[in-house]
Design a protein around this motif. Structure first.
Motif, PDB file in Angstrom:
ATOM      1  N   ARG A  39      14.745  78.749  42.711  1.00 57.28           N
ATOM      2  CA  ARG A  39      15.621  77.260  42.573  1.00 57.28           C
ATOM      3  C   ARG A  39      16.271  76.873  43.839  1.00 57.28           C
ATOM      4  NH1 ARG A  39      18.064  77.812  37.089  1.00 57.28           N
ATOM      5  NH2 ARG A  39      17.747  75.478  37.148  1.00 57.28           N
ATOM      6  N   LEU A  75      12.049  75.387  41.580  1.00 53.77           N
ATOM      7  CA  LEU A  75      12.649  74.287  40.810  1.00 53.77           C
ATOM      8  C   LEU A  75      13.566  73.694  42.059  1.00 53.77           C
ATOM      9  CD1 LEU A  75      13.625  72.391  38.249  1.00 53.77           C
ATOM     10  CD2 LEU A  75      15.480  74.016  37.946  1.00 53.77           C
ATOM     11  N   HIS A  85      15.707  71.850  32.160  1.00 59.31           N
ATOM     12  CA  HIS A  85      15.725  72.279  33.745  1.00 59.31           C
ATOM     13  C   HIS A  85      16.328  71.266  34.567  1.00 59.31           C
ATOM     14  CE1 HIS A  85      12.681  75.308  32.666  1.00 59.31           C
ATOM     15  NE2 HIS A  85      13.635  76.036  32.982  1.00 59.31           N
TER      16      HIS A  85
END
Length: 197
Positions: free
Chosen positions: A103, A134, A183
């Motif tokens: 991420r 992400l 998320h």
């Protein structure tokens, strides 16, 4: 009231006017009977339906629905994009069932800095064999001050999908999708990467 006689000067003026004019022919004169209403005869045309009394008219057509927003919203564009990856995996990813392997948070970065950091992160994630990462952009602040030119809400949020679809990242990115609420929802993106070859 008695009519006065014309003076010699007025008679001369009238004579000059009369000499310059031409008389109309009898058939060119106005005939008021030509404009009189014609008598109705038995072979008169029937009135069209729209002139009859008590005629029901068709309903007025609905006004056209015009939209001045020529570009669809960002979630609509991402949702309408064709699925490039496995559909079963895509479904799991959209429901938030897949855990991202990496991420990056771009909150508070300028466009220049965020672009460089994003390119470096995506390319290094691809080289290390990661498939799902992400990218957190945030939803952005509403900074429209009511000026004549509207200011886009969430500049990074709108710019990141364009960066991901342009070279050099387009070669390694397979799918971009809005993240699940767990998320980050509208302020984050799932980026599914191609396999390393």
């Amino acid at each position: 009231m008695t009519r006065r006689k014309l003076s010699d000067e007025e008679k001369a003026l009238w004579k000059r006017v009369a000499d310059r004019t031409t008389a109309l022919k009898e058939r060119e004169t106005f005939d008021p009977n030509t404009f009189a209403p014609q008598p109705k005869n038995s072979e008169a045309k029937p009135k069209p339906d729209y002139l009859k009394l008590n005629q029901t008219f068709p309903p007025k057509p609905e006004p056209r629905k015009t939209s001045f927003d020529l570009v669809p919203s960002l979630p609509d564009r991402l949702n309408s994009a064709s699925v490039q990856m496995d559909k079963k995996t895509f479904g799991k990813m959209k429901r938030g069932k897949l855990k991202p392997e990496g991420r990056i948070d771009l909150h508070g970065m300028t466009l220049d800095r965020a672009h460089g950091v994003l390119v470096k992160f995506i390319l290094s994630a691809h080289q290390s064999g990661k498939r799902l990462v992400l990218v957190i952009t945030g939803k952005g602040k509403n900074r429209d001050e009511g000026g004549p030119i509207p200011v886009r809400h969430g500049v990074l949020r709108h710019q990141v999908p364009q960066w991901l679809s342009a070279p050099p990242l387009s070669a390694v990115v397979m799918q971009v999708s809005q993240a699940h609420l767990s998320h980050g929802g509208g302020g984050a993106y799932y980026v599914y990467l191609r396999r390393v070859r």
